[in-house]
Design an enzyme around this catalytic site. Sequence first.
Site, PDB file in Angstrom:
ATOM      1  N   MET A   1      14.278 -43.451  -4.480  1.00 27.10           N
ATOM      2  CA  MET A   1      14.165 -42.238  -3.676  1.00 27.10           C
ATOM      3  C   MET A   1      14.910 -41.125  -4.393  1.00 27.10           C
ATOM      4  O   MET A   1      16.132 -41.115  -4.459  1.00 27.10           O
ATOM      5  CB  MET A   1      14.734 -42.486  -2.276  1.00 27.10           C
ATOM      6  CG  MET A   1      14.010 -43.611  -1.527  1.00 27.10           C
ATOM      7  SD  MET A   1      14.658 -43.862   0.144  1.00 27.10           S
ATOM      8  CE  MET A   1      14.074 -42.384   0.967  1.00 27.10           C
ATOM      9  N   GLY A   3      15.101 -37.991  -3.655  1.00 29.28           N
ATOM     10  CA  GLY A   3      15.573 -36.894  -2.822  1.00 29.28           C
ATOM     11  C   GLY A   3      14.480 -35.891  -2.537  1.00 29.28           C
ATOM     12  O   GLY A   3      14.706 -34.907  -1.840  1.00 29.28           O
ATOM     13  N   GLY A   4      13.279 -36.136  -3.049  1.00 34.05           N
ATOM     14  CA  GLY A   4      12.143 -35.261  -2.822  1.00 34.05           C
ATOM     15  C   GLY A   4      11.231 -35.793  -1.737  1.00 34.05           C
ATOM     16  O   GLY A   4      11.416 -36.899  -1.212  1.00 34.05           O
ATOM     17  N   VAL A   5      10.202 -35.017  -1.421  1.00 36.85           N
ATOM     18  CA  VAL A   5       9.315 -35.368  -0.321  1.00 36.85           C
ATOM     19  C   VAL A   5       8.428 -36.562  -0.652  1.00 36.85           C
ATOM     20  O   VAL A   5       8.144 -37.402   0.214  1.00 36.85           O
ATOM     21  CB  VAL A   5       8.452 -34.144   0.087  1.00 36.85           C
ATOM     22  CG1 VAL A   5       7.565 -33.678  -1.070  1.00 36.85           C
ATOM     23  CG2 VAL A   5       7.617 -34.447   1.324  1.00 36.85           C
ATOM     24  N   SER A   7       8.812 -39.347  -2.672  1.00 40.38           N
ATOM     25  CA  SER A   7       9.416 -40.676  -2.584  1.00 40.38           C
ATOM     26  C   SER A   7       9.823 -41.004  -1.154  1.00 40.38           C
ATOM     27  O   SER A   7       9.795 -42.169  -0.738  1.00 40.38           O
ATOM     28  CB  SER A   7      10.619 -40.788  -3.526  1.00 40.38           C
ATOM     29  OG  SER A   7      11.583 -39.799  -3.259  1.00 40.38           O
ATOM     30  N   CYS A  95      11.205 -42.248 -19.380  1.00 38.69           N
ATOM     31  CA  CYS A  95      11.966 -42.657 -18.192  1.00 38.69           C
ATOM     32  C   CYS A  95      11.201 -43.712 -17.402  1.00 38.69           C
ATOM     33  O   CYS A  95      11.784 -44.700 -16.939  1.00 38.69           O
ATOM     34  CB  CYS A  95      12.263 -41.443 -17.320  1.00 38.69           C
ATOM     35  SG  CYS A  95      13.269 -41.805 -15.866  1.00 38.69           S
ATOM     36  N   CYS A 192      14.433 -32.958 -16.099  1.00 40.94           N
ATOM     37  CA  CYS A 192      15.499 -33.071 -15.103  1.00 40.94           C
ATOM     38  C   CYS A 192      16.887 -32.871 -15.684  1.00 40.94           C
ATOM     39  O   CYS A 192      17.785 -32.388 -14.987  1.00 40.94           O
ATOM     40  CB  CYS A 192      15.410 -34.419 -14.390  1.00 40.94           C
ATOM     41  SG  CYS A 192      15.819 -35.867 -15.413  1.00 40.94           S
TER      42      CYS A 192
END
Length: 366
Positions: A1, A3-5, A7, A95, A192
């Site tokens: 997760m 922290g975004g919508v 996930s 990543c 990021c």
Amino acid sequence: MSGGVDSAVAAARAAEAGHDVTGIHLALSRNPKSYRSGARGCCTIEDANDARRAADVIGIPFYVWDLSDRFHEDVVEDFMATYAAGRTPNPCLRCNEKIKFAAVLDRALALGFDAVATGHYARLENRPDGVPELHRAVDDGKDQSYVLGVLDERQLRHSLFPLGDTPKSEVREEAARRGLLVADKPDSHDICFVADGDNAGWLREKLGERAPNHGGEIVDDESGEVLGRHGGTYGFTIGQRKGLRIGRPAADGRPRYVLDIEPVSGTVRVGPHERLAVTSIRGEQPRWCGPAPAAGTRLDGPDVTVQLRAHGAEHRAVVAVAEDGMDIELLDPAHGIAPGQAAVVYDGTRVVGSATITAAERARAS
């Protein structure tokens, strides 16, 4: 997760489907402020808090896993080394390959979990023999199958992409209905770990004297004229137009683009846009999203295409599989293709595999 919508909704859907779900946020920097700042959906303390609140709303356990050392070694260092060598990397693919579906997946399986679910926009379909296939998402504008083209069959067997059949607008509406405060949170963009989006400035600060050649000439590829000097080849990528600082227009008045980067000599060669056209590509270090085709196989069906950028166009192609890679003939020429980028091969909506571009042959001048 993250922290975004995306996930958050993926986790909610997985829990609603009856899975035993645990939310995991990845701490990718020991000093989060050194990476992304602001609510961008990745890598900050704000993002960790947003992910924790979403997990509380969904009603699932939540943990933070510190993978900062692994991320720095496999993604950040690779990014710097690739640019220093005059190539153009895609850290999101690295990543996914090294962190989310390797380090995270391996730890998850060791802890007794069955799969890693993410908010990527892609679809999984099982063939009659049970082999999973990776396909494009329903929402073409948000499709992320390109950055998942490094996943192999084993990783796909232990992956879930709950959002692949849903347009992004509906995901946001669903998040709002579920009471997730990230429903209107902006999407993350750029890289990021580059806090302000200035890749060249970040590389200049991090590489400095580590680069093989931190200065050199900007040369007109047709006339051989030296047009200016630069502070490091790592500040350029093939196809770049802006920021060349050559001071004066070409004789024909047309803009110049970066055609070649020579990191050893420090030379950056520039020329007109038509010189960027590429008709064939060599890709190495192949990754196959399923059983690997035998060497000598030709992929030349009517639906075979190659995508060369995360949000780039598809190009009709003929792909010849070799022992150590693939040779790609582009039936639709591409522009600005740089070594280090990924070539992802599709058959219709299905992702066949990918390779890292090591050479690109320009179209012959008419």
